[in-house]
Design a protein around this motif. Structure first.
Motif, PDB file in Angstrom:
ATOM      1  N   UNK A 272      10.219   3.303 -13.016  1.00 25.12           N
ATOM      2  CA  UNK A 272       9.058   4.051 -12.372  1.00 25.12           C
ATOM      3  C   UNK A 272       7.965   3.427 -11.986  1.00 25.12           C
ATOM      4  N   UNK A 273       7.760   2.929 -11.079  1.00 32.29           N
ATOM      5  CA  UNK A 273       6.532   2.101 -10.678  1.00 32.29           C
ATOM      6  C   UNK A 273       5.383   3.159 -10.368  1.00 32.29           C
ATOM      7  N   UNK A 274       4.113   3.013 -11.048  1.00 29.63           N
ATOM      8  CA  UNK A 274       2.865   3.796 -10.912  1.00 29.63           C
ATOM      9  C   UNK A 274       2.037   3.061  -9.856  1.00 29.63           C
ATOM     10  N   UNK A 275       1.813   3.595  -8.637  1.00 23.50           N
ATOM     11  CA  UNK A 275       1.067   2.885  -7.717  1.00 23.50           C
ATOM     12  C   UNK A 275       0.046   3.848  -7.191  1.00 23.50           C
ATOM     13  N   UNK A 276      -0.769   3.447  -6.649  1.00 21.49           N
ATOM     14  CA  UNK A 276      -1.823   4.177  -5.821  1.00 21.49           C
ATOM     15  C   UNK A 276      -3.057   3.437  -5.526  1.00 21.49           C
ATOM     16  N   UNK A 277      -4.158   4.461  -5.071  1.00 20.35           N
ATOM     17  CA  UNK A 277      -5.441   3.727  -4.485  1.00 20.35           C
ATOM     18  C   UNK A 277      -6.260   3.136  -5.790  1.00 20.35           C
TER      19      UNK A 277
ATOM     20  N   UNK B  44       8.489  -2.062  -3.919  1.00 14.65           N
ATOM     21  CA  UNK B  44       9.742  -2.273  -3.405  1.00 14.65           C
ATOM     22  C   UNK B  44      10.900  -2.316  -4.576  1.00 14.65           C
ATOM     23  N   UNK B  45      10.375  -2.678  -5.674  1.00  7.53           N
ATOM     24  CA  UNK B  45      11.420  -2.674  -6.765  1.00  7.53           C
ATOM     25  C   UNK B  45      11.661  -1.576  -7.578  1.00  7.53           C
ATOM     26  N   UNK B  46      10.878  -0.474  -7.240  1.00  5.69           N
ATOM     27  CA  UNK B  46      10.915   0.843  -7.876  1.00  5.69           C
ATOM     28  C   UNK B  46      12.194   1.544  -7.627  1.00  5.69           C
ATOM     29  N   UNK B  47      12.836   2.327  -8.619  1.00  5.35           N
ATOM     30  CA  UNK B  47      13.668   3.511  -8.386  1.00  5.35           C
ATOM     31  C   UNK B  47      13.060   4.768  -8.131  1.00  5.35           C
ATOM     32  N   UNK B  48      11.914   4.920  -8.720  1.00  7.47           N
ATOM     33  CA  UNK B  48      11.138   6.159  -8.381  1.00  7.47           C
ATOM     34  C   UNK B  48       9.503   5.478  -8.291  1.00  7.47           C
ATOM     35  N   UNK B  49       8.924   6.044  -7.398  1.00  4.48           N
ATOM     36  CA  UNK B  49       7.561   5.707  -7.135  1.00  4.48           C
ATOM     37  C   UNK B  49       6.692   6.776  -7.747  1.00  4.48           C
ATOM     38  N   UNK B  50       5.745   6.877  -8.668  1.00  7.71           N
ATOM     39  CA  UNK B  50       4.852   7.622  -9.191  1.00  7.71           C
ATOM     40  C   UNK B  50       3.505   7.523  -8.264  1.00  7.71           C
ATOM     41  N   UNK B  51       3.273   8.233  -7.140  1.00  5.90           N
ATOM     42  CA  UNK B  51       2.000   7.945  -6.483  1.00  5.90           C
ATOM     43  C   UNK B  51       0.602   8.581  -7.082  1.00  5.90           C
ATOM     44  N   UNK B  52      -0.205   7.815  -7.439  1.00 11.12           N
ATOM     45  CA  UNK B  52      -1.450   8.535  -8.071  1.00 11.12           C
ATOM     46  C   UNK B  52      -2.461   8.384  -7.044  1.00 11.12           C
ATOM     47  N   UNK B  53      -3.107   9.442  -6.845  1.00 10.60           N
ATOM     48  CA  UNK B  53      -4.336   9.759  -5.927  1.00 10.60           C
ATOM     49  C   UNK B  53      -5.315  10.769  -6.625  1.00 10.60           C
ATOM     50  N   UNK B  54      -6.563  10.898  -5.816  1.00  9.00           N
ATOM     51  CA  UNK B  54      -7.463  11.583  -6.560  1.00  9.00           C
ATOM     52  C   UNK B  54      -8.007  12.815  -5.502  1.00  9.00           C
ATOM     53  N   UNK B  55      -8.500  13.871  -5.884  1.00  5.71           N
ATOM     54  CA  UNK B  55      -8.848  14.843  -5.361  1.00  5.71           C
ATOM     55  C   UNK B  55      -9.697  14.257  -4.038  1.00  5.71           C
ATOM     56  N   UNK B  56     -10.587  13.657  -4.049  1.00  4.91           N
ATOM     57  CA  UNK B  56     -11.530  13.012  -2.989  1.00  4.91           C
ATOM     58  C   UNK B  56     -11.032  11.697  -2.462  1.00  4.91           C
ATOM     59  N   UNK B  57      -9.669  11.369  -2.621  1.00  7.90           N
ATOM     60  CA  UNK B  57      -9.187  10.023  -2.169  1.00  7.90           C
ATOM     61  C   UNK B  57      -7.804  10.300  -1.320  1.00  7.90           C
TER      62      UNK B  57
END
Length: 584
Positions: free
Chosen positions: A59-64, A180-193
């Motif tokens: 699980x790759x945790x990515x985002x802004x 690109x290496x992730x099996x599952x992508x956990x995308x993290x964002x915020x209420x204002x972004x």
């Protein structure tokens, strides 16, 4: 999967590594980036996942930037394992957290082989900058920090990636590599972004590749109805963009404790989700296969795009080659025109030839045959006696000048054509390709002298019998050889126009009649043909030599990429993706 499947990937990787896109045609840099990304994804994810379908789910945790990824990771583990900060970029070295029993899957180079492994103990003991460290430079990380944590459920691994919109280019590229290496992508964002453009570009790419995506909306104001309203808007945006999200987690704005940690309750839903996923082997397998199939399909699409760019490169390379060849082919044609239009038999050459045929000794030996010709030419054929070698030298010098001048014009035309387009300008940079190469004049002179030697050899060979030899010796090999050279230049093979009238035509007729008297009509035709062929060979070689600096520049680019191989690879990848989906 079968060894046949991995064989498809091996062949594909071999073809990718052979791709060369050196010319600056439209889209070339994008294609180069695609090649690098495809090779990266093969080694980082596709090949290892295909060979180890039972490996833990990554699980790759990515985002802004500043979305709170590291804070969420720390909360999931229950301790500070990934530091965050106010100075950007925050996460520098990616952090991978796994259960101790799963260490063997990640300690080696099975996935992300380009990143060195740093175990958390070694990193802290050496006080090396690690995830979230805000000191030091902003070079992209070259290592992966491993944490064995009991709180991470077995069968699952979490990777805290750099920001996808990091101010550091290297970090942005690394973030995309990790995604690109992730099996599952956990995308993290915020209420204002959550509406920012960059994350949505990455999300659309994930959707195109059928990557399994979960979304966390972080730091939602803790006011009644706000969470529901934002969640509805985000879901609508996802739907409009064709992005399928498996789960959407809402995390309220929460005050951190003295250690900078979120309270466990804030991420309880996310924690339960991961625990459930870790316990569901079939569910993890479906996610892994779905993402793998999507990645393989995505590679097929990228490969077709790369193949199109390879074709563009091939076409541009061929166009440049044809321009250079055409410029020098024109030079070759103009050299033939100069040989055939009589221009070489004027001026100095004509004067020296007239010296030869106007010599008393010469005419006495043939006057019985040429009385009418001599009378018709009259005073036009007269002058001071001169050795026949002077006529031979004058003719050779004239031919050298023609070759030098016409090939120089060809080089100028070729360089001008190349500099009219970006790819040609790049090839022409750093050298004056229109400049006459060192030693070329000497090469031309040597080639013309060699041809004249060929002509004299022909004369000697044809005059080997006793009767002909006597006539030949009475006139001199050089004089007869010059006559044959004149006949070659005045031959209809070179489409003469300028010799139709005047003293030049008369002297050419004298040469023709002289040769026929000595050798006979048939022999003269044969000698002229052989002499022309040998001259043609030497002129072709000289023009080819002059074009060589241009063609060498093209050859130095390396072999052309076989776009058809890439198209075949794309078809094979599509078939592999179908097989993976059918096995799910």
């Amino acid at each position: 999967m079968t060894s046949l499947s991995t064989g498809v990937l091996d062949t594909f990787a071999e073809h990718l590594r052979a791709v060369e896109l050196p010319l600056p045609v439209d889209g070339a840099q994008q294609a180069r980036d695609e090649v690098g990304a495809a090779l990266s994804q093969l080694g980082d994810h596709v090949v290892p996942r295909l060979e180890s379908l039972d490996a833990p789910l990554l699980v790759v945790i990515g985002g802004s930037t500043g979305a709170g990824k590291s804070t969420l990771v720390n909360a999931l583990v229950g301790e500070m394992v990934s530091r965050s900060g106010a100075i950007r970029p925050t996460t520098r070295r990616p952090v991978l957290l796994h259960h101790p029993a799963d260490e063997a899957w990640f300690a080696g180079s099975r996935i992300l082989p380009g990143l060195a492994r740093v175990h958390v103990g070694a990193a802290r003991d050496a006080e090396a900058p690690h995830a979230g460290d805000t000191t030091g430079d902003v070079d992209p990380a070259t290592s992966l920090e491993l944490h064995a944590e009991e709180r991470i459920p077995q069968g699952l691994a979490l990777l805290d990636a750099p920001d996808i919109d990091s101010v550091a280019t290297g970090n942005r590229e690394l973030a995309r590599q990790l995604l690109r290496a992730a099996d599952l992508w956990l995308f993290v964002t915020t209420a204002n972004r959550y509406a920012d453009a960059v994350p949505w570009d990455v999300l659309r790419t994930a959707a195109e590749r059928d990557v399994t995506v979960d979304v966390v909306m972080n730091r939602i104001p803790d006011r009644e109805g706000v969470s529901e309203e934002l969640a509805e808007d985000l879901r609508a945006m996802l739907e409009r963009n064709g992005i399928e999200v498996t789960r959407l987690f809402l995390v309220a704005e929460t005050e951190l404790d003295a250690s900078g940690m979120l309270p466990p309750a804030a991420i309880s839903e996310l924690q339960e989700h991961f625990d459930h996923l870790a316990a569901d082997a079939d569910g993890r397998s479906r996610i892994a296969r779905r993402t793998l199939a999507g990645a393989v399909s995505g590679l097929a699409g990228s490969t077709r795009s790369i193949a199109e760019h390879a074709q563009s490169q091939e076409a541009e390379r061929q166009r440049l080659r044809e321009e250079a060849i055409a410029a020098f082919s024109g030079s070759r044609e103009r050299i033939d025109d100069a040989l055939g239009d009589g221009s070489l038999l004027r001026g100095e050459v004509l004067a020296r030839w007239q010296d030869v045929v106007g010599t008393g000794e010469f005419f006495r030996s043939v006057e019985g045959l040429f009385t009418r010709v001599r009378d018709r030419v009259g005073l036009a054929i007269s002058g001071k006696p001169a050795p026949s070698v002077a006529a031979e030298q004058a003719l050779g010098t004239g031919l050298v000048h023609v070759v030098i001048d016409e090939t120089a014009r060809g080089a100028e035309r070729a360089e001008a054509a190349w500099r009219a387009a970006p790819a040609g300008r790049v090839l022409a940079e750093g050298e004056d390709l229109s400049r006459i190469p060192e030693g070329y004049r000497e090469d031309v002179s040597a080639a013309i002298r060699a041809w004249q030697g060929d002509v004299l050899d022909l004369v000697r060979q044809e005059g080997a019998d006793r009767r002909t030899k006597a006539r030949l010796l009475s006139l001199g090999v050089n004089a007869v050889g010059v006559a044959l050279m004149v006949v070659v230049f005045a031959s209809t093979a070179f489409v003469p126009t300028g010799l139709e009238v005047g003293a030049g035509a008369a002297t050419a007729v004298v040469g023709q009649k002289l040769l026929e008297t000595i050798f006979g009509d048939e022999a003269v035709r044969r000698m002229a043909r052989v002499a022309r062929e040998r001259l043609t060979e030497r002129l072709d070689a000289l023009v080819s030599e002059r074009s060589r600096p241009f063609l060498d520049r093209l050859d130095a680019l390396g072999g052309t990429t076989n776009s058809q191989d890439l198209v075949a690879d794309a078809d094979a990848l599509d078939q592999l993706a179908r097989e993976i989906r059918e096995d799910s």
